[in-house]
Write a protein that holds these residues in place. Structure first.
Motif, short mmCIF file in Angstrom:
data_model
loop_
_atom_site.label_atom_id
_atom_site.label_comp_id
_atom_site.label_asym_id
_atom_site.label_seq_id
_atom_site.Cartn_x
_atom_site.Cartn_y
_atom_site.Cartn_z
N THR A 1 0.84 -1.19 0.00
CA THR A 1 0.00 0.00 0.00
C THR A 1 0.88 1.25 0.00
O THR A 1 1.79 1.36 0.83
CB THR A 1 -0.91 0.02 1.25
N PRO A 2 0.64 2.21 -0.91
CA PRO A 2 1.46 3.43 -0.95
C PRO A 2 1.33 4.22 0.35
O PRO A 2 0.27 4.27 0.98
CB PRO A 2 0.87 4.21 -2.13
N PRO B 1 8.47 4.40 0.76
CA PRO B 1 8.28 3.10 0.11
C PRO B 1 6.97 2.46 0.55
O PRO B 1 6.52 2.66 1.68
CB PRO B 1 9.49 2.29 0.61
N PRO B 2 6.33 1.70 -0.33
CA PRO B 2 5.06 1.06 0.01
C PRO B 2 5.20 0.15 1.23
O PRO B 2 6.26 -0.43 1.47
CB PRO B 2 4.72 0.25 -1.25
#
Length: 267
Positions: free
Chosen positions: A32-33, A39-40
């Motif tokens: 998930t962003p 970073p995700p």
């Protein structure tokens, strides 16, 4: 074959089941962003995706269950319901029917396939739905009936939980014999906790069954072979006393002692 529609994002530890000629993919862990642009992050998902084999098309169900989960049990009950039980929530506050200090859930949700509506059910032994989802409960349907559906569909945890409800008479009429039958179903699927409990029932004549040392030894053996130290200890006692098994003062008692249970190895 060319697949049409937007497919689900890459994920792992998701649940899947087939019903009504469709493939359902639920939850799992996906990237998930982050809002800050970093970073995700891997996070449990509550998405539900459907794949139609005839048209090779993916689609996402708009109505999602209220709990994010990984590795939940997803079971189809005929072509009418999908039952989602338990799973990893990714952190504390596991949701309906769970211990808020643990990242695992014992929540049970049902998806009514004809209407694609989710229903949340109360924890074992309770006739009350969680306040946030009470309005979603079908009129006139008691929570225990959903646990029975999950148990009948082969969900081990539901089988043991429904057996416990019957044993204690919580939400259902007390029926110790029926409870033992459900414990046996869960034990036959390899649940060592239930196997050990059945051993105690037969050893002491609890749970509405007659004392039967041989049957107790059978279930203790199954649990002990899974590494359960309590079962090793109880089974060692039976071997030491020659109850239901040939007398052997060292068989299993040494294994239990190795587990730090302080078993008496004397003759």
């Amino acid at each position: 074959v060319e697949v049409v529609g937007k497919p689900p994002a890459p994920r792992g530890d998701h649940s899947a089941a087939s019903a009504a000629g469709l493939l359902f993919v639920h939850g799992g862990q996906k990237l998930t962003p982050r809002r800050n642009g970093g970073p995700p992050a891997a996070r449990a998902s509550n998405e539900l995706w459907v794949f139609q084999p005839e048209t090779a098309a993916w689609s996402q169900v708009a109505r999602v269950p209220p709990l994010r989960r990984e590795a939940a049990s997803l079971i189809a009950v005929s072509d009418t319901f999908l039952l989602a039980f338990g799973g990893w929530t990714g952190g504390g506050g596991g949701g309906l029917g769970s211990d808020s200090k643990l990242p695992w859930s014992r929540a049970l949700h049902a998806l009514h396939l004809p209407t694609m509506r989710w229903f949340a059910l109360a924890a074992p032994g309770s006739n009350r739905a969680h306040p946030s989802t009470a309005a979603l409960l079908p009129t006139g349907v008691a929570p225990h009936s959903w646990y029975r559906k999950a148990a009948e569909a082969g969900v081990v945890q539901a089988q043991s939980n429904f057996g416990l409800m019957l044993m204690k008479g919580k939400g259902v009429p007390k029926d110790e014999r029926a409870a033992v039958d459900w414990f046996v179903r869960a034990a036959e699927q390899g649940d060592p906790d239930v196997q050990n409990w059945l051993g105690l029932c037969y050893q002491d004549g609890r749970c509405g069954v007659a004392p039967d040392d041989a049957e107790a030894a059978r279930w203790y053996t199954a649990a002990a072979e899974s590494g359960d130290p309590d079962a090793m200890s109880w089974l060692g006692t039976l071997y030491k006393e020659g109850r239901g098994v040939p007398k052997d003062c060292l068989l299993y008692t040494s294994d239990a002692a190795d587990e730090g249970l302080g078993v008496d190895l004397g003759g």
